[in-house]
Scaffold this motif. Structure first.
Motif, PDB file in Angstrom:
ATOM      1  N   THR A  75      25.652  54.373  76.634  1.00  0.00           N
ATOM      2  CA  THR A  75      25.130  55.014  77.842  1.00  0.00           C
ATOM      3  C   THR A  75      25.161  56.533  77.693  1.00  0.00           C
ATOM      4  O   THR A  75      25.876  57.078  76.860  1.00  0.00           O
ATOM      5  N   GLN A 132      23.943  52.944  87.883  1.00  0.00           N
ATOM      6  CA  GLN A 132      22.880  53.250  86.930  1.00  0.00           C
ATOM      7  C   GLN A 132      21.931  54.326  87.446  1.00  0.00           C
ATOM      8  O   GLN A 132      21.570  55.241  86.713  1.00  0.00           O
ATOM      9  N   SER A 168      21.210  54.137  77.038  1.00  0.00           N
ATOM     10  CA  SER A 168      20.483  54.029  78.302  1.00  0.00           C
ATOM     11  C   SER A 168      21.130  54.917  79.343  1.00  0.00           C
ATOM     12  O   SER A 168      22.347  55.138  79.325  1.00  0.00           O
ATOM     13  N   ASP A 220      13.075  48.872  77.204  1.00  0.00           N
ATOM     14  CA  ASP A 220      13.343  49.405  78.527  1.00  0.00           C
ATOM     15  C   ASP A 220      13.941  48.307  79.404  1.00  0.00           C
ATOM     16  O   ASP A 220      13.509  47.159  79.366  1.00  0.00           O
ATOM     17  N   MET A 224      15.514  52.535  76.920  1.00  0.00           N
ATOM     18  CA  MET A 224      16.556  53.189  76.149  1.00  0.00           C
ATOM     19  C   MET A 224      15.977  54.365  75.371  1.00  0.00           C
ATOM     20  O   MET A 224      14.756  54.478  75.213  1.00  0.00           O
TER      21      MET A 224
END
Length: 385
Positions: A44, A270, A18, A157, A1
């Motif tokens: 996000t 993602q 993220s 992470d 992140m």
């Protein structure tokens, strides 16, 4: 992140976020006076690899060789000379900034971002972002890539989900959703329609389907894929007996049959990477679909087991999120009755997304495909877009 900080003074400008892939509908302009929701999920961010925002140059001022270097192979209205790498985040994830009213730009019901950055760092006053919340636009804050820095957070992470985990999680995008209009003297209102997300996804996918066709007719699977694509394919491509076949393929589906030329595949939400088949079918043309759209097409929810009587009135908002249950036990429609109202009109593809994508595919330099790009605004195609 990560957190984003001001490049001028180092003040934190966001909560921890993220990275995910940029939604295909990020720059969509939808309808007239529509009130679209927030573009990014909370927590996000996504990066636009292309330049975005002012200054703009019209096509007649750009040499075709320069455009080709930028990955644009056919005329567009204008290209941005802004910095590439703008960062989209949810407005609720911003901290330590203030709007600058005199930088609001051209706007109708809100801020449209056409004037460039309109949000400043509270600590030092540097213009760091562009807030967009006007009608017909997705609400977002776009951090200016040359005014912010991205700092990683230690120990937080996370690895991207696997394809199997994504299918098991089952976050699909319903094809119908309520779209609100701006409040009037009679109050706010909404109507059920084909999802703007689906219309944008279809715009990108149709451009790839045409490029994959080689100028031959293409057939897609029955069901929603047929409803979304077949009318446009039949109108834009010539008829003939020799047809190219497109099919849905991806995680959780059986291996495709031999002789399939085109695959409709999911894009990882993602990483932004498209699913790639292996084996002898690896040479087929992959047509990208957002994962949520692909999942609904690949694993459509079943119809109600018994005829429904009554139901929730049309003017009551619902959150139609289909969710696939684990262990092969099928779908649970997350509606407060069995299905959302179906729009009374045929599906239409997002014209801007289609044009944006097709102009950036090298195949558009073929005369037959360039003719489609140049003529898709004609009256005879108006029912498709």
């Amino acid at each position: 992140m990560f957190v984003f900080v001001c490049a001028g003074c180092g003040a934190e400008l966001t909560t921890p976020v993220s990275q995910v892939s940029l939604p295909v509908h990020a720059h969509q302009v939808y309808g007239n006076g529509a009130q679209l929701p927030v573009l990014m999920e909370t927590g996000t961010f996504a990066v636009d690899p292309e330049p975005w925002g002012p200054p703009w140059r019209k096509w007649e001022h750009i040499h075709p060789d320069e455009a080709a270097v930028r990955g644009v192979y056919a005329p567009v209205h204008a290209l941005s000379d802004g910095a590439p790498g703008a960062i989209a985040i949810a407005p609720g994830d911003v901290r330590g900034v203030r709007l600058v009213p005199e930088e609001r730009g051209g706007a109708c019901c809100g801020l449209d971002g056409t004037g460039g950055p309109n949000t400043a760092c509270e600590a030092c006053g540097l213009l760091v972002a562009t807030r967009v919340d006007d009608c017909s636009l997705w609400q977002a804050v776009w951090l200016a890539p040359n005014a912010v820095q991205r700092l990683p957070l230690d120990g937080v992470d996370t690895e991207p989900l696997s394809w199997e985990e994504l299918v098991e999680d089952g976050r699909s995008t319903p094809p119908f959703e309520p779209v609100a209009t701006w409040a009037s003297r009679l109050g706010s209102s909404h109507h059920w329609t084909w999802s703007p997300r689906w219309e944008a996804a279809a715009g990108r996918a149709l451009a790839h389907l045409l490029a994959a066709s080689g100028g031959q007719p293409v057939t897609v699977p029955n069901g929603l894929a047929e409803e979304v694509f077949q009318r446009a394919l039949d109108a834009l491509l010539p008829g003939g007996r020799q047809k190219r076949r497109a099919t849905l393929t991806g995680p959780g589906l059986p291996a495709p049959e031999a002789g399939v030329d085109i695959f409709l595949v999911p894009v990882h939400p993602q990483t932004g990477q498209a699913w790639t088949p292996g084996g002898p079918t690896a040479s087929a043309y992959p047509v990208p679909l957002p994962f949520g759209v692909w999942l609904w097409m690949a694993f459509p929810p079943p119809p109600p087991p018994v005829p429904a009587s009554g139901g929730v009135p049309d003017d009551v908002l619902r959150e139609p999120v289909g969710r696939r249950l684990g262990g092969g036990s099928g779908w649970r429609p997350d509606f407060d009755d069995s299905h959302p109202p179906r729009p009374p009109h045929l599906f239409r593809i997002d014209r801007r997304t289609f044009h944006h994508t097709l102009a950036r595919l090298p195949a558009v330099r073929s005369p037959w495909l360039r003719e489609i790009l140049d003529s898709h605004t004609h009256q005879r195609y108006i029912a498709l877009f």
